[in-house]
Design a protein around this motif. Structure first.
Motif, PDB file in Angstrom:
ATOM      1  N   VAL A  60      -7.385  12.711 -15.197  1.00  0.00           N
ATOM      2  CA  VAL A  60      -6.891  13.934 -14.572  1.00  0.00           C
ATOM      3  C   VAL A  60      -7.093  15.091 -15.553  1.00  0.00           C
ATOM      4  CG1 VAL A  60      -5.208  12.657 -13.189  1.00  0.00           C
ATOM      5  CG2 VAL A  60      -4.467  13.770 -15.269  1.00  0.00           C
ATOM      6  N   HIS A  61      -7.292  16.270 -14.969  1.00  0.00           N
ATOM      7  CA  HIS A  61      -7.695  17.440 -15.752  1.00  0.00           C
ATOM      8  C   HIS A  61      -6.804  18.628 -15.428  1.00  0.00           C
ATOM      9  CE1 HIS A  61     -11.363  15.356 -17.115  1.00  0.00           C
ATOM     10  NE2 HIS A  61     -11.111  14.672 -16.015  1.00  0.00           N
ATOM     11  N   PRO A  62      -5.657  18.698 -16.095  1.00  0.00           N
ATOM     12  CA  PRO A  62      -4.747  19.805 -15.802  1.00  0.00           C
ATOM     13  C   PRO A  62      -5.296  21.131 -16.321  1.00  0.00           C
ATOM     14  CG  PRO A  62      -3.617  18.004 -16.958  1.00  0.00           C
ATOM     15  CD  PRO A  62      -5.085  17.753 -17.059  1.00  0.00           C
ATOM     16  N   GLY A  63      -4.935  22.204 -15.587  1.00  0.00           N
ATOM     17  CA  GLY A  63      -5.128  23.551 -16.121  1.00  0.00           C
ATOM     18  C   GLY A  63      -3.926  23.887 -16.977  1.00  0.00           C
ATOM     19  N   LEU A  64      -3.455  25.132 -16.869  1.00  0.00           N
ATOM     20  CA  LEU A  64      -2.302  25.519 -17.692  1.00  0.00           C
ATOM     21  C   LEU A  64      -1.010  25.048 -17.038  1.00  0.00           C
ATOM     22  CD1 LEU A  64      -3.265  29.140 -18.731  1.00  0.00           C
ATOM     23  CD2 LEU A  64      -2.827  27.221 -20.269  1.00  0.00           C
ATOM     24  N   VAL A  65      -0.251  24.282 -17.774  1.00  0.00           N
ATOM     25  CA  VAL A  65       0.982  23.704 -17.240  1.00  0.00           C
ATOM     26  C   VAL A  65       2.139  24.094 -18.153  1.00  0.00           C
ATOM     27  CG1 VAL A  65       2.120  21.570 -16.530  1.00  0.00           C
ATOM     28  CG2 VAL A  65      -0.369  21.748 -16.378  1.00  0.00           C
ATOM     29  N   SER A 120       8.435  14.118 -22.917  1.00  0.00           N
ATOM     30  CA  SER A 120       8.350  15.566 -22.694  1.00  0.00           C
ATOM     31  C   SER A 120       7.348  15.894 -21.590  1.00  0.00           C
ATOM     32  CB  SER A 120       7.891  16.219 -24.019  1.00  0.00           C
ATOM     33  OG  SER A 120       7.667  17.596 -23.869  1.00  0.00           O
ATOM     34  N   GLY A 121       7.478  17.083 -21.044  1.00  0.00           N
ATOM     35  CA  GLY A 121       6.448  17.675 -20.195  1.00  0.00           C
ATOM     36  C   GLY A 121       5.944  16.774 -19.075  1.00  0.00           C
ATOM     37  N   ILE A 122       4.619  16.653 -18.988  1.00  0.00           N
ATOM     38  CA  ILE A 122       3.965  15.916 -17.902  1.00  0.00           C
ATOM     39  C   ILE A 122       4.370  14.438 -17.931  1.00  0.00           C
ATOM     40  CG2 ILE A 122       1.705  15.136 -17.066  1.00  0.00           C
ATOM     41  CD1 ILE A 122       0.588  17.870 -18.198  1.00  0.00           C
ATOM     42  N   GLY A 123       4.460  13.851 -19.115  1.00  0.00           N
ATOM     43  CA  GLY A 123       4.795  12.433 -19.226  1.00  0.00           C
ATOM     44  C   GLY A 123       6.200  12.133 -18.733  1.00  0.00           C
ATOM     45  N   ALA A 124       7.156  12.982 -19.097  1.00  0.00           N
ATOM     46  CA  ALA A 124       8.544  12.770 -18.642  1.00  0.00           C
ATOM     47  C   ALA A 124       8.612  12.906 -17.127  1.00  0.00           C
ATOM     48  CB  ALA A 124       9.473  13.778 -19.323  1.00  0.00           C
ATOM     49  N   SER A 125       7.884  13.877 -16.590  1.00  0.00           N
ATOM     50  CA  SER A 125       7.868  14.070 -15.139  1.00  0.00           C
ATOM     51  C   SER A 125       7.250  12.862 -14.441  1.00  0.00           C
ATOM     52  CB  SER A 125       7.086  15.352 -14.819  1.00  0.00           C
ATOM     53  OG  SER A 125       7.007  15.531 -13.437  1.00  0.00           O
ATOM     54  N   ALA A 126       6.141  12.364 -14.971  1.00  0.00           N
ATOM     55  CA  ALA A 126       5.497  11.181 -14.376  1.00  0.00           C
ATOM     56  C   ALA A 126       6.434   9.974 -14.431  1.00  0.00           C
ATOM     57  CB  ALA A 126       4.183  10.873 -15.097  1.00  0.00           C
ATOM     58  N   ALA A 127       7.109   9.789 -15.564  1.00  0.00           N
ATOM     59  CA  ALA A 127       8.024   8.641 -15.694  1.00  0.00           C
ATOM     60  C   ALA A 127       9.114   8.718 -14.626  1.00  0.00           C
ATOM     61  CB  ALA A 127       8.630   8.618 -17.094  1.00  0.00           C
ATOM     62  N   ASP A 158       3.306  19.089 -10.722  1.00  0.00           N
ATOM     63  CA  ASP A 158       1.991  19.274 -10.081  1.00  0.00           C
ATOM     64  C   ASP A 158       0.998  18.236 -10.604  1.00  0.00           C
ATOM     65  OD1 ASP A 158       2.677  21.583  -8.555  1.00  0.00           O
ATOM     66  OD2 ASP A 158       2.440  22.834 -10.337  1.00  0.00           O
ATOM     67  N   ILE A 159       1.106  17.915 -11.860  1.00  0.00           N
ATOM     68  CA  ILE A 159       0.189  16.941 -12.466  1.00  0.00           C
ATOM     69  C   ILE A 159       0.715  15.523 -12.243  1.00  0.00           C
ATOM     70  CG2 ILE A 159      -1.061  16.320 -14.581  1.00  0.00           C
ATOM     71  CD1 ILE A 159      -1.371  19.306 -13.543  1.00  0.00           C
ATOM     72  N   ALA A 160       2.026  15.371 -12.362  1.00  0.00           N
ATOM     73  CA  ALA A 160       2.623  14.030 -12.227  1.00  0.00           C
ATOM     74  C   ALA A 160       2.368  13.459 -10.830  1.00  0.00           C
ATOM     75  CB  ALA A 160       4.119  14.096 -12.525  1.00  0.00           C
ATOM     76  N   ASN A 161       2.378  14.313  -9.806  1.00  0.00           N
ATOM     77  CA  ASN A 161       2.112  13.826  -8.445  1.00  0.00           C
ATOM     78  C   ASN A 161       0.692  13.282  -8.314  1.00  0.00           C
ATOM     79  OD1 ASN A 161       4.407  14.037  -6.655  1.00  0.00           O
ATOM     80  ND2 ASN A 161       4.367  16.225  -7.102  1.00  0.00           N
ATOM     81  N   SER A 212       0.842  -1.191   0.000  1.00  0.00           N
ATOM     82  CA  SER A 212       0.000   0.000   0.000  1.00  0.00           C
ATOM     83  C   SER A 212       0.880   1.245   0.000  1.00  0.00           C
ATOM     84  CB  SER A 212      -0.896  -0.007   1.221  1.00  0.00           C
ATOM     85  OG  SER A 212      -0.106   0.065   2.362  1.00  0.00           O
ATOM     86  N   GLY A 213       0.233   2.403  -0.093  1.00  0.00           N
ATOM     87  CA  GLY A 213       0.984   3.652  -0.137  1.00  0.00           C
ATOM     88  C   GLY A 213       1.336   4.014  -1.560  1.00  0.00           C
ATOM     89  N   ASN A 214       2.102   5.137  -1.692  1.00  0.00           N
ATOM     90  CA  ASN A 214       2.438   5.613  -3.020  1.00  0.00           C
ATOM     91  C   ASN A 214       3.606   4.855  -3.648  1.00  0.00           C
ATOM     92  OD1 ASN A 214       0.429   7.429  -3.035  1.00  0.00           O
ATOM     93  ND2 ASN A 214       1.706   9.256  -2.919  1.00  0.00           N
TER      94      ASN A 214
END
Ligand SMILES: NC(=O)c1ccc[n+]([C@@H]2O[C@H](COP(=O)([O-])OP(=O)(O)OC[C@H]3O[C@@H](n4cnc5c(N)ncnc54)[C@H](O)[C@@H]3O)[C@@H](O)[C@H]2O)c1
Length: 251
Positions: free
Chosen positions: A183-188, A18-25, A222-225, A2-4
């Motif tokens: 998930v629904h990002p605003g301006l990133v 790139s961008g959000i995907g690279a950060s999430a990876a 902010d989105i990747a978290n 359990s947990g993150n």
């Protein structure tokens, strides 16, 4: 577990170059997952995978093609084992253009990249996630998947579709222990909103962001978290949800 923590999980992140995907990876790898970065952009994607190291694999992949999806899951499973996390993140946007000036070809292209991609990805994920004993899918929609955006008919249509198909998938796949959320990002601040085409448009975006309840542009982390949380076992009771990360824009 359990947990993150994502130890023992195998994750695919599209648009991982790139961008959000690279950060999430990067976050997924730091949380212990084996990560497959998929993107059409080989140069940047391979570089991010190299930076992450042994727990990462880059696969060149066009989200519009069912055959590429089959090959992607085959390669991921061959290298790391059954896939339990899919992040449908790859996407495109265009500068605002009024409805009457949108060509049919441009409209169809947007739908293929942003919308049909998610359907193909979720469908391709099911057998591997069954073998993994369950899974989590996170579809990256947008504020534009919940409210109208002037001058963005194709983008808005594609992202509303992602919001809707997430809910159907959550219903259809619950029996397999597969959770599906959007998930629904605003301006990133990513290459998507800071295009090469000129500082003037970006200045206007910065000004808009300064007027938000949280007065700044979002950062990819902010989105990747949020994506990390939804993909993790901490979110084990969450499915079919639409989660905003927009600095309060839609309030
Ligand atoms: N940046 C924002 O303000 C914002 C806001 C709301 C939603 N989003 C969404 O977040 C997601 C990620 O966007 P980002 O801001 O990180 O953009 P980005 O341009 O930095 O990254 C998008 C990635 O998708 C890849 N891609 C594009 N077409 C592809 C295809 N056919 N096959 C495979 N890969 C492809 C690109 O090569 C790129 O690496 C997108 O779905 C976008 O719509 C972004």
């Amino acid at each position: 577990m359990s947990g993150n923590g994502l130890a023992g999980k195998v994750a695919i992140v599209t648009g991982g170059a790139s961008g959000i995907g690279a950060s999430a990876a990067r976050l997924f790898a730091a949380a212990g997952a084996a990560v497959v970065l998929a993107d059409i952009n080989r140069t940047d994607g391979a570089q991010v995978a190299d930076e992450i190291g042994a727990g990462a694999l880059f696969v060149q992949h066009d989200v519009r093609l069912a055959s590429d999806w089959d090959a992607l899951f085959e390669k991921a499973e061959h290298k790391f084992g059954p896939v339990s996390i899919l992040i449908n993140n790859a996407g495109i946007a265009v500068a605002p253009v009024s409805l009457e000036d949108v060509s049919e070809a441009d409209y169809r292209h947007m739908i293929e990249v942003n919308q049909i991609s998610c359907f193909l990805g979720m469908r391709a994920a099911v057998p591997s996630m069954r073998r993994a004993g369950g899974g989590a899918i996170v579809n990256v929609s947008s504020v534009a998947g919940l409210k109208a955006e002037r001058g963005a008919i194709a983008y808005t249509a594609s992202k509303f579709a992602v919001t809707g198909m997430t809910k159907v998938a959550a219903l259809d796949l619950a029996k397999d222990g597969i959770r599906v959320n959007s998930v629904h990002p605003g301006l990133v601040e990513t290459p998507m909103v800071r295009p090469a085409e000129g500082a003037e448009a970006f200045d206007a975006i910065m000004q808009f962001a300064a007027g938000l309840p949280i007065p700044r542009l979002g950062q990819p982390e902010d989105i990747a978290n949020l994506i990390l949380f939804l993909a993790s076992d901490s979110a084990s009771f969450l499915t079919g949800g639409a989660y905003l990360a927009d600095g309060g824009w839609t309030l």
